[in-house]
Design a protein around this motif. Sequence first.
Motif, PDB file in Angstrom:
ATOM      1  N   VAL A   1       1.182   5.163   1.570  1.00  0.00           N
ATOM      2  CA  VAL A   1       0.660   6.164   2.498  1.00  0.00           C
ATOM      3  C   VAL A   1       1.431   7.457   2.258  1.00  0.00           C
ATOM      4  CG1 VAL A   1       0.383   6.832   4.916  1.00  0.00           C
ATOM      5  CG2 VAL A   1      -0.003   4.460   4.228  1.00  0.00           C
TER       6      VAL A   1
ATOM      7  N   ILE B   1       6.664  -1.494   8.112  1.00  0.00           N
ATOM      8  CA  ILE B   1       6.439  -0.853   6.817  1.00  0.00           C
ATOM      9  C   ILE B   1       7.408  -1.417   5.791  1.00  0.00           C
ATOM     10  CG2 ILE B   1       5.602   1.262   7.928  1.00  0.00           C
ATOM     11  CD1 ILE B   1       8.327   2.551   7.235  1.00  0.00           C
TER      12      ILE B   1
ATOM     13  N   CYS C   1       3.157  -0.968   4.126  1.00  0.00           N
ATOM     14  CA  CYS C   1       2.976   0.217   3.281  1.00  0.00           C
ATOM     15  C   CYS C   1       4.324   0.867   2.960  1.00  0.00           C
ATOM     16  CB  CYS C   1       2.058   1.232   3.967  1.00  0.00           C
ATOM     17  SG  CYS C   1       2.802   2.037   5.415  1.00  0.00           S
TER      18      CYS C   1
ATOM     19  N   SER D   1       8.032   7.134  11.100  1.00  0.00           N
ATOM     20  CA  SER D   1       7.673   5.919  10.366  1.00  0.00           C
ATOM     21  C   SER D   1       8.625   4.780  10.701  1.00  0.00           C
ATOM     22  CB  SER D   1       7.707   6.173   8.858  1.00  0.00           C
ATOM     23  OG  SER D   1       6.821   7.189   8.495  1.00  0.00           O
TER      24      SER D   1
ATOM     25  N   ASN E   1       0.856  -1.174   0.000  1.00  0.00           N
ATOM     26  CA  ASN E   1       0.000   0.000   0.000  1.00  0.00           C
ATOM     27  C   ASN E   1       0.897   1.229   0.000  1.00  0.00           C
ATOM     28  OD1 ASN E   1      -2.276   1.583   0.129  1.00  0.00           O
ATOM     29  ND2 ASN E   1      -2.595   1.311   2.339  1.00  0.00           N
TER      30      ASN E   1
ATOM     31  N   ALA F   1      -2.284   6.457  10.233  1.00  0.00           N
ATOM     32  CA  ALA F   1      -2.618   6.073   8.858  1.00  0.00           C
ATOM     33  C   ALA F   1      -1.737   4.950   8.329  1.00  0.00           C
ATOM     34  CB  ALA F   1      -2.507   7.292   7.938  1.00  0.00           C
ATOM     35  N   LEU F   2      -0.673   4.623   9.046  1.00  0.00           N
ATOM     36  CA  LEU F   2       0.238   3.579   8.568  1.00  0.00           C
ATOM     37  C   LEU F   2      -0.435   2.216   8.596  1.00  0.00           C
ATOM     38  CD1 LEU F   2       3.582   4.613  10.347  1.00  0.00           C
ATOM     39  CD2 LEU F   2       2.855   5.125   8.008  1.00  0.00           C
ATOM     40  N   THR F   3      -0.132   1.410   7.581  1.00  0.00           N
ATOM     41  CA  THR F   3      -0.673   0.056   7.489  1.00  0.00           C
ATOM     42  C   THR F   3       0.479  -0.919   7.269  1.00  0.00           C
ATOM     43  OG1 THR F   3      -1.006   0.296   5.101  1.00  0.00           O
ATOM     44  CG2 THR F   3      -2.878   0.816   6.545  1.00  0.00           C
ATOM     45  N   PRO F   4       0.309  -2.179   7.657  1.00  0.00           N
ATOM     46  CA  PRO F   4       1.389  -3.154   7.477  1.00  0.00           C
ATOM     47  C   PRO F   4       1.820  -3.257   6.016  1.00  0.00           C
ATOM     48  CG  PRO F   4      -0.291  -4.042   8.933  1.00  0.00           C
ATOM     49  CD  PRO F   4      -0.850  -2.767   8.378  1.00  0.00           C
TER      50      PRO F   4
ATOM     51  N   THR G   1       4.705  -1.614  14.886  1.00  0.00           N
ATOM     52  CA  THR G   1       3.337  -1.097  14.946  1.00  0.00           C
ATOM     53  C   THR G   1       3.110   0.038  13.954  1.00  0.00           C
ATOM     54  OG1 THR G   1       4.061   0.388  16.723  1.00  0.00           O
ATOM     55  CG2 THR G   1       3.041  -1.687  17.377  1.00  0.00           C
ATOM     56  N   PRO G   2       2.997  -0.238  12.665  1.00  0.00           N
ATOM     57  CA  PRO G   2       3.154  -1.546  12.037  1.00  0.00           C
ATOM     58  C   PRO G   2       4.503  -1.611  11.307  1.00  0.00           C
ATOM     59  CG  PRO G   2       1.958  -0.134  10.559  1.00  0.00           C
ATOM     60  CD  PRO G   2       2.365   0.723  11.739  1.00  0.00           C
TER      61      PRO G   2
ATOM     62  N   ASP H   1       5.710 -12.315   6.621  1.00  0.00           N
ATOM     63  CA  ASP H   1       4.454 -12.390   7.360  1.00  0.00           C
ATOM     64  C   ASP H   1       4.346 -13.781   7.979  1.00  0.00           C
ATOM     65  OD1 ASP H   1       1.914 -12.283   8.376  1.00  0.00           O
ATOM     66  OD2 ASP H   1       0.895 -12.183   6.433  1.00  0.00           O
TER      67      ASP H   1
END
Length: 696
Positions: A234, A277, A251, A266, A232, A246-249, A274-275, A426
Amino acid sequence: MTRSVYVTGIDRGDGRQVVELGVMELLTRQVDRVGVFRPLVHEGPDRLFELLRARYRLSQDPATVYGMDYQEASALQAERGTDELVAALVDRFHLVARDYDVVLVLGTDYAGTQLPDELSFNARLANEFAASVIPVVGGRGQSAESVLAETVNAYRAYDTLGCDVLTMVANRVAREDRDEIAGRLADRLPVPCYVLPDEPALSAPTVSQIAHTLGARVLLGDDSGLARDALNFVFGGAMLPNFLGALTPGCLVVTPGDRADLVVGSLAAHSAGTPPIAGVLLTLDEVPSDDVLTLAARLAPGTPVLSVPGNSFPTAEQLFSLEGKLNAATPRKAEIALGLFERYADTADLSKRVSAPSSDRVTPMMFEHQLLEQARSGRRRVVLPEGTEERVLRAAEVLLRRGVCELTLLGPVDRIRKRAADLGIDLGDTQLIDPATSGLRDAFAEKYAALRAHKGVTVELAYDVVSDVNYFGTLMVQEGLADGMVSGSVHSTAATIRPAFEIIKTKPEASIVSSVFFMCLADRVLVYGDCAVNPDPDAEQLADIAVQSAATAARFGVEPRIAMLSYSTGTSGSGADVDKVREATELVRSRRPDLKIEGPIQYDAAVEPTVAATKLPGSEVAGQATVLIFPDLNTGNNTYKAVQRSAGAIAVGPVLQGLRKPVNDLSRGALVQDIVNTVAITAIQAQSPIEKASDQ
């Protein structure tokens, strides 16, 4: 006639490379001579063939893979007609087919090909090649009804054109629609249909691909970081507290290069998990100060920080047009693709439908495929004590993606998660346990103290001992919380197997613990024992090693024909060393008259039929031995290493045998694939129905 399978589609964007890779995996499990043919090709590198060639060690000359390029085909079709074009491609196909047992044909890609009726063209080629067809329908962005209609229509189209349709594949469908589509297609099609959900990690570009496409400078980051998938994007503009939310795994953070607060924030979030990136992309050709970059490197070692001259808007346009590709440079994506295919396709049924001619030869790749398939057929839980080691984590990702077994990783949980995040891995719902803080530690201490009370071990002392990852993992196996254990990538052999000797102990029928290596040669698999544990076994122990090794060979599909090795053959020699082998051979014959065994016998007479015909004519083992038992560790260890290095053999092992429950040791130089193979072997050893059958 050579068997061929033609994978094709109905439009571009169907992601059929997943299916092509999956079918290649199935074919290479059955035969060792698999060819590839792509009738028409675009200019430039063929990423999929390069992946197939690297992964499956194809020796095929790349010049024979392609029929012709699209420009040449278009000119030939315009000048002499479609029949002449097809005839030329058929001739080139047969040049490949004559040299291989089976050929995988990669159909046209519907991308600027200028063919007037591409579906009919693929169908005709398949028929002319006498190939069975697997059509792939792309479902990304489509409703369930649309996918259903297109799949049924595609089947009818290929069937009406006279194709032998093996199965249909609906790929890249919405995950929430997958089960509904699969159920409804099963009622509407006369052939199986495999429905594969969209997998974001496959279409996500890697950070390396992004850097190459954008011409970015790599300010920070290592190869592992650049191999991460950008799941993703960001874009940074908000103040740090709002931005972090707004951070997502996975990204990729895109921010102007003068926002040092967002860069540091970041990377700090990544360090804390958490999370995690993928990395940071800086725009406007602005680069943070050296102090900030030094801090960034310490916060998240290996995490990429890139810089591009453009501003965020044109950069975003380029980023959103990127799509990840399967190629030789993205082996992790290949594992993801195979895991997806094997989870949602009935590979056992498809293998039967493909019906590739069986092969008497067993290549290293076929043996490795066999291991994974056998382990997957009765999944077990394997504990890996070295949970923070990079090679172990990468092997764990492969095992999880391929559905080989359940895993437990031992070590400080935060360190395992952070290391996995740094590697872009993952771990899903993998069980993570820190022996030092686990609630099992007290119970394990009492258990170990009871087992070792005769050695003066108290509960207090045991409490310290069981915090060791190898002791903790072994106790998990003993107590049924795991089915087997694999360690040794950073621990010595003694540190790995001593807990097993103390806690699990040997089977009632085994006098000692011994080991074998599976030696995968170019055309067969041999079993060598004992090359890792017993320095100088006596006749009784040597006989036990032979019986154990025969059982292990049978368990993994190698018909046991035992050669008890010595420096002389038959009755030609004498002396203590030869007499030991002769006595061990007679002991095996008396205990297990069902086993085929010869000894004493020299190595050349054991494996080479022409030598055997001279030295031991009429022997049912000489010249065709599969289980080779060495008289001592010095001989065995040096021989396996000599064969491994000189003959290019793949050595899988050591595999320990004789323990009540499976524990296996790794070489400290083990590669990721070595770890995968050893874990698969351990899972198979833990499959009790197989174990009982082979011990009878």
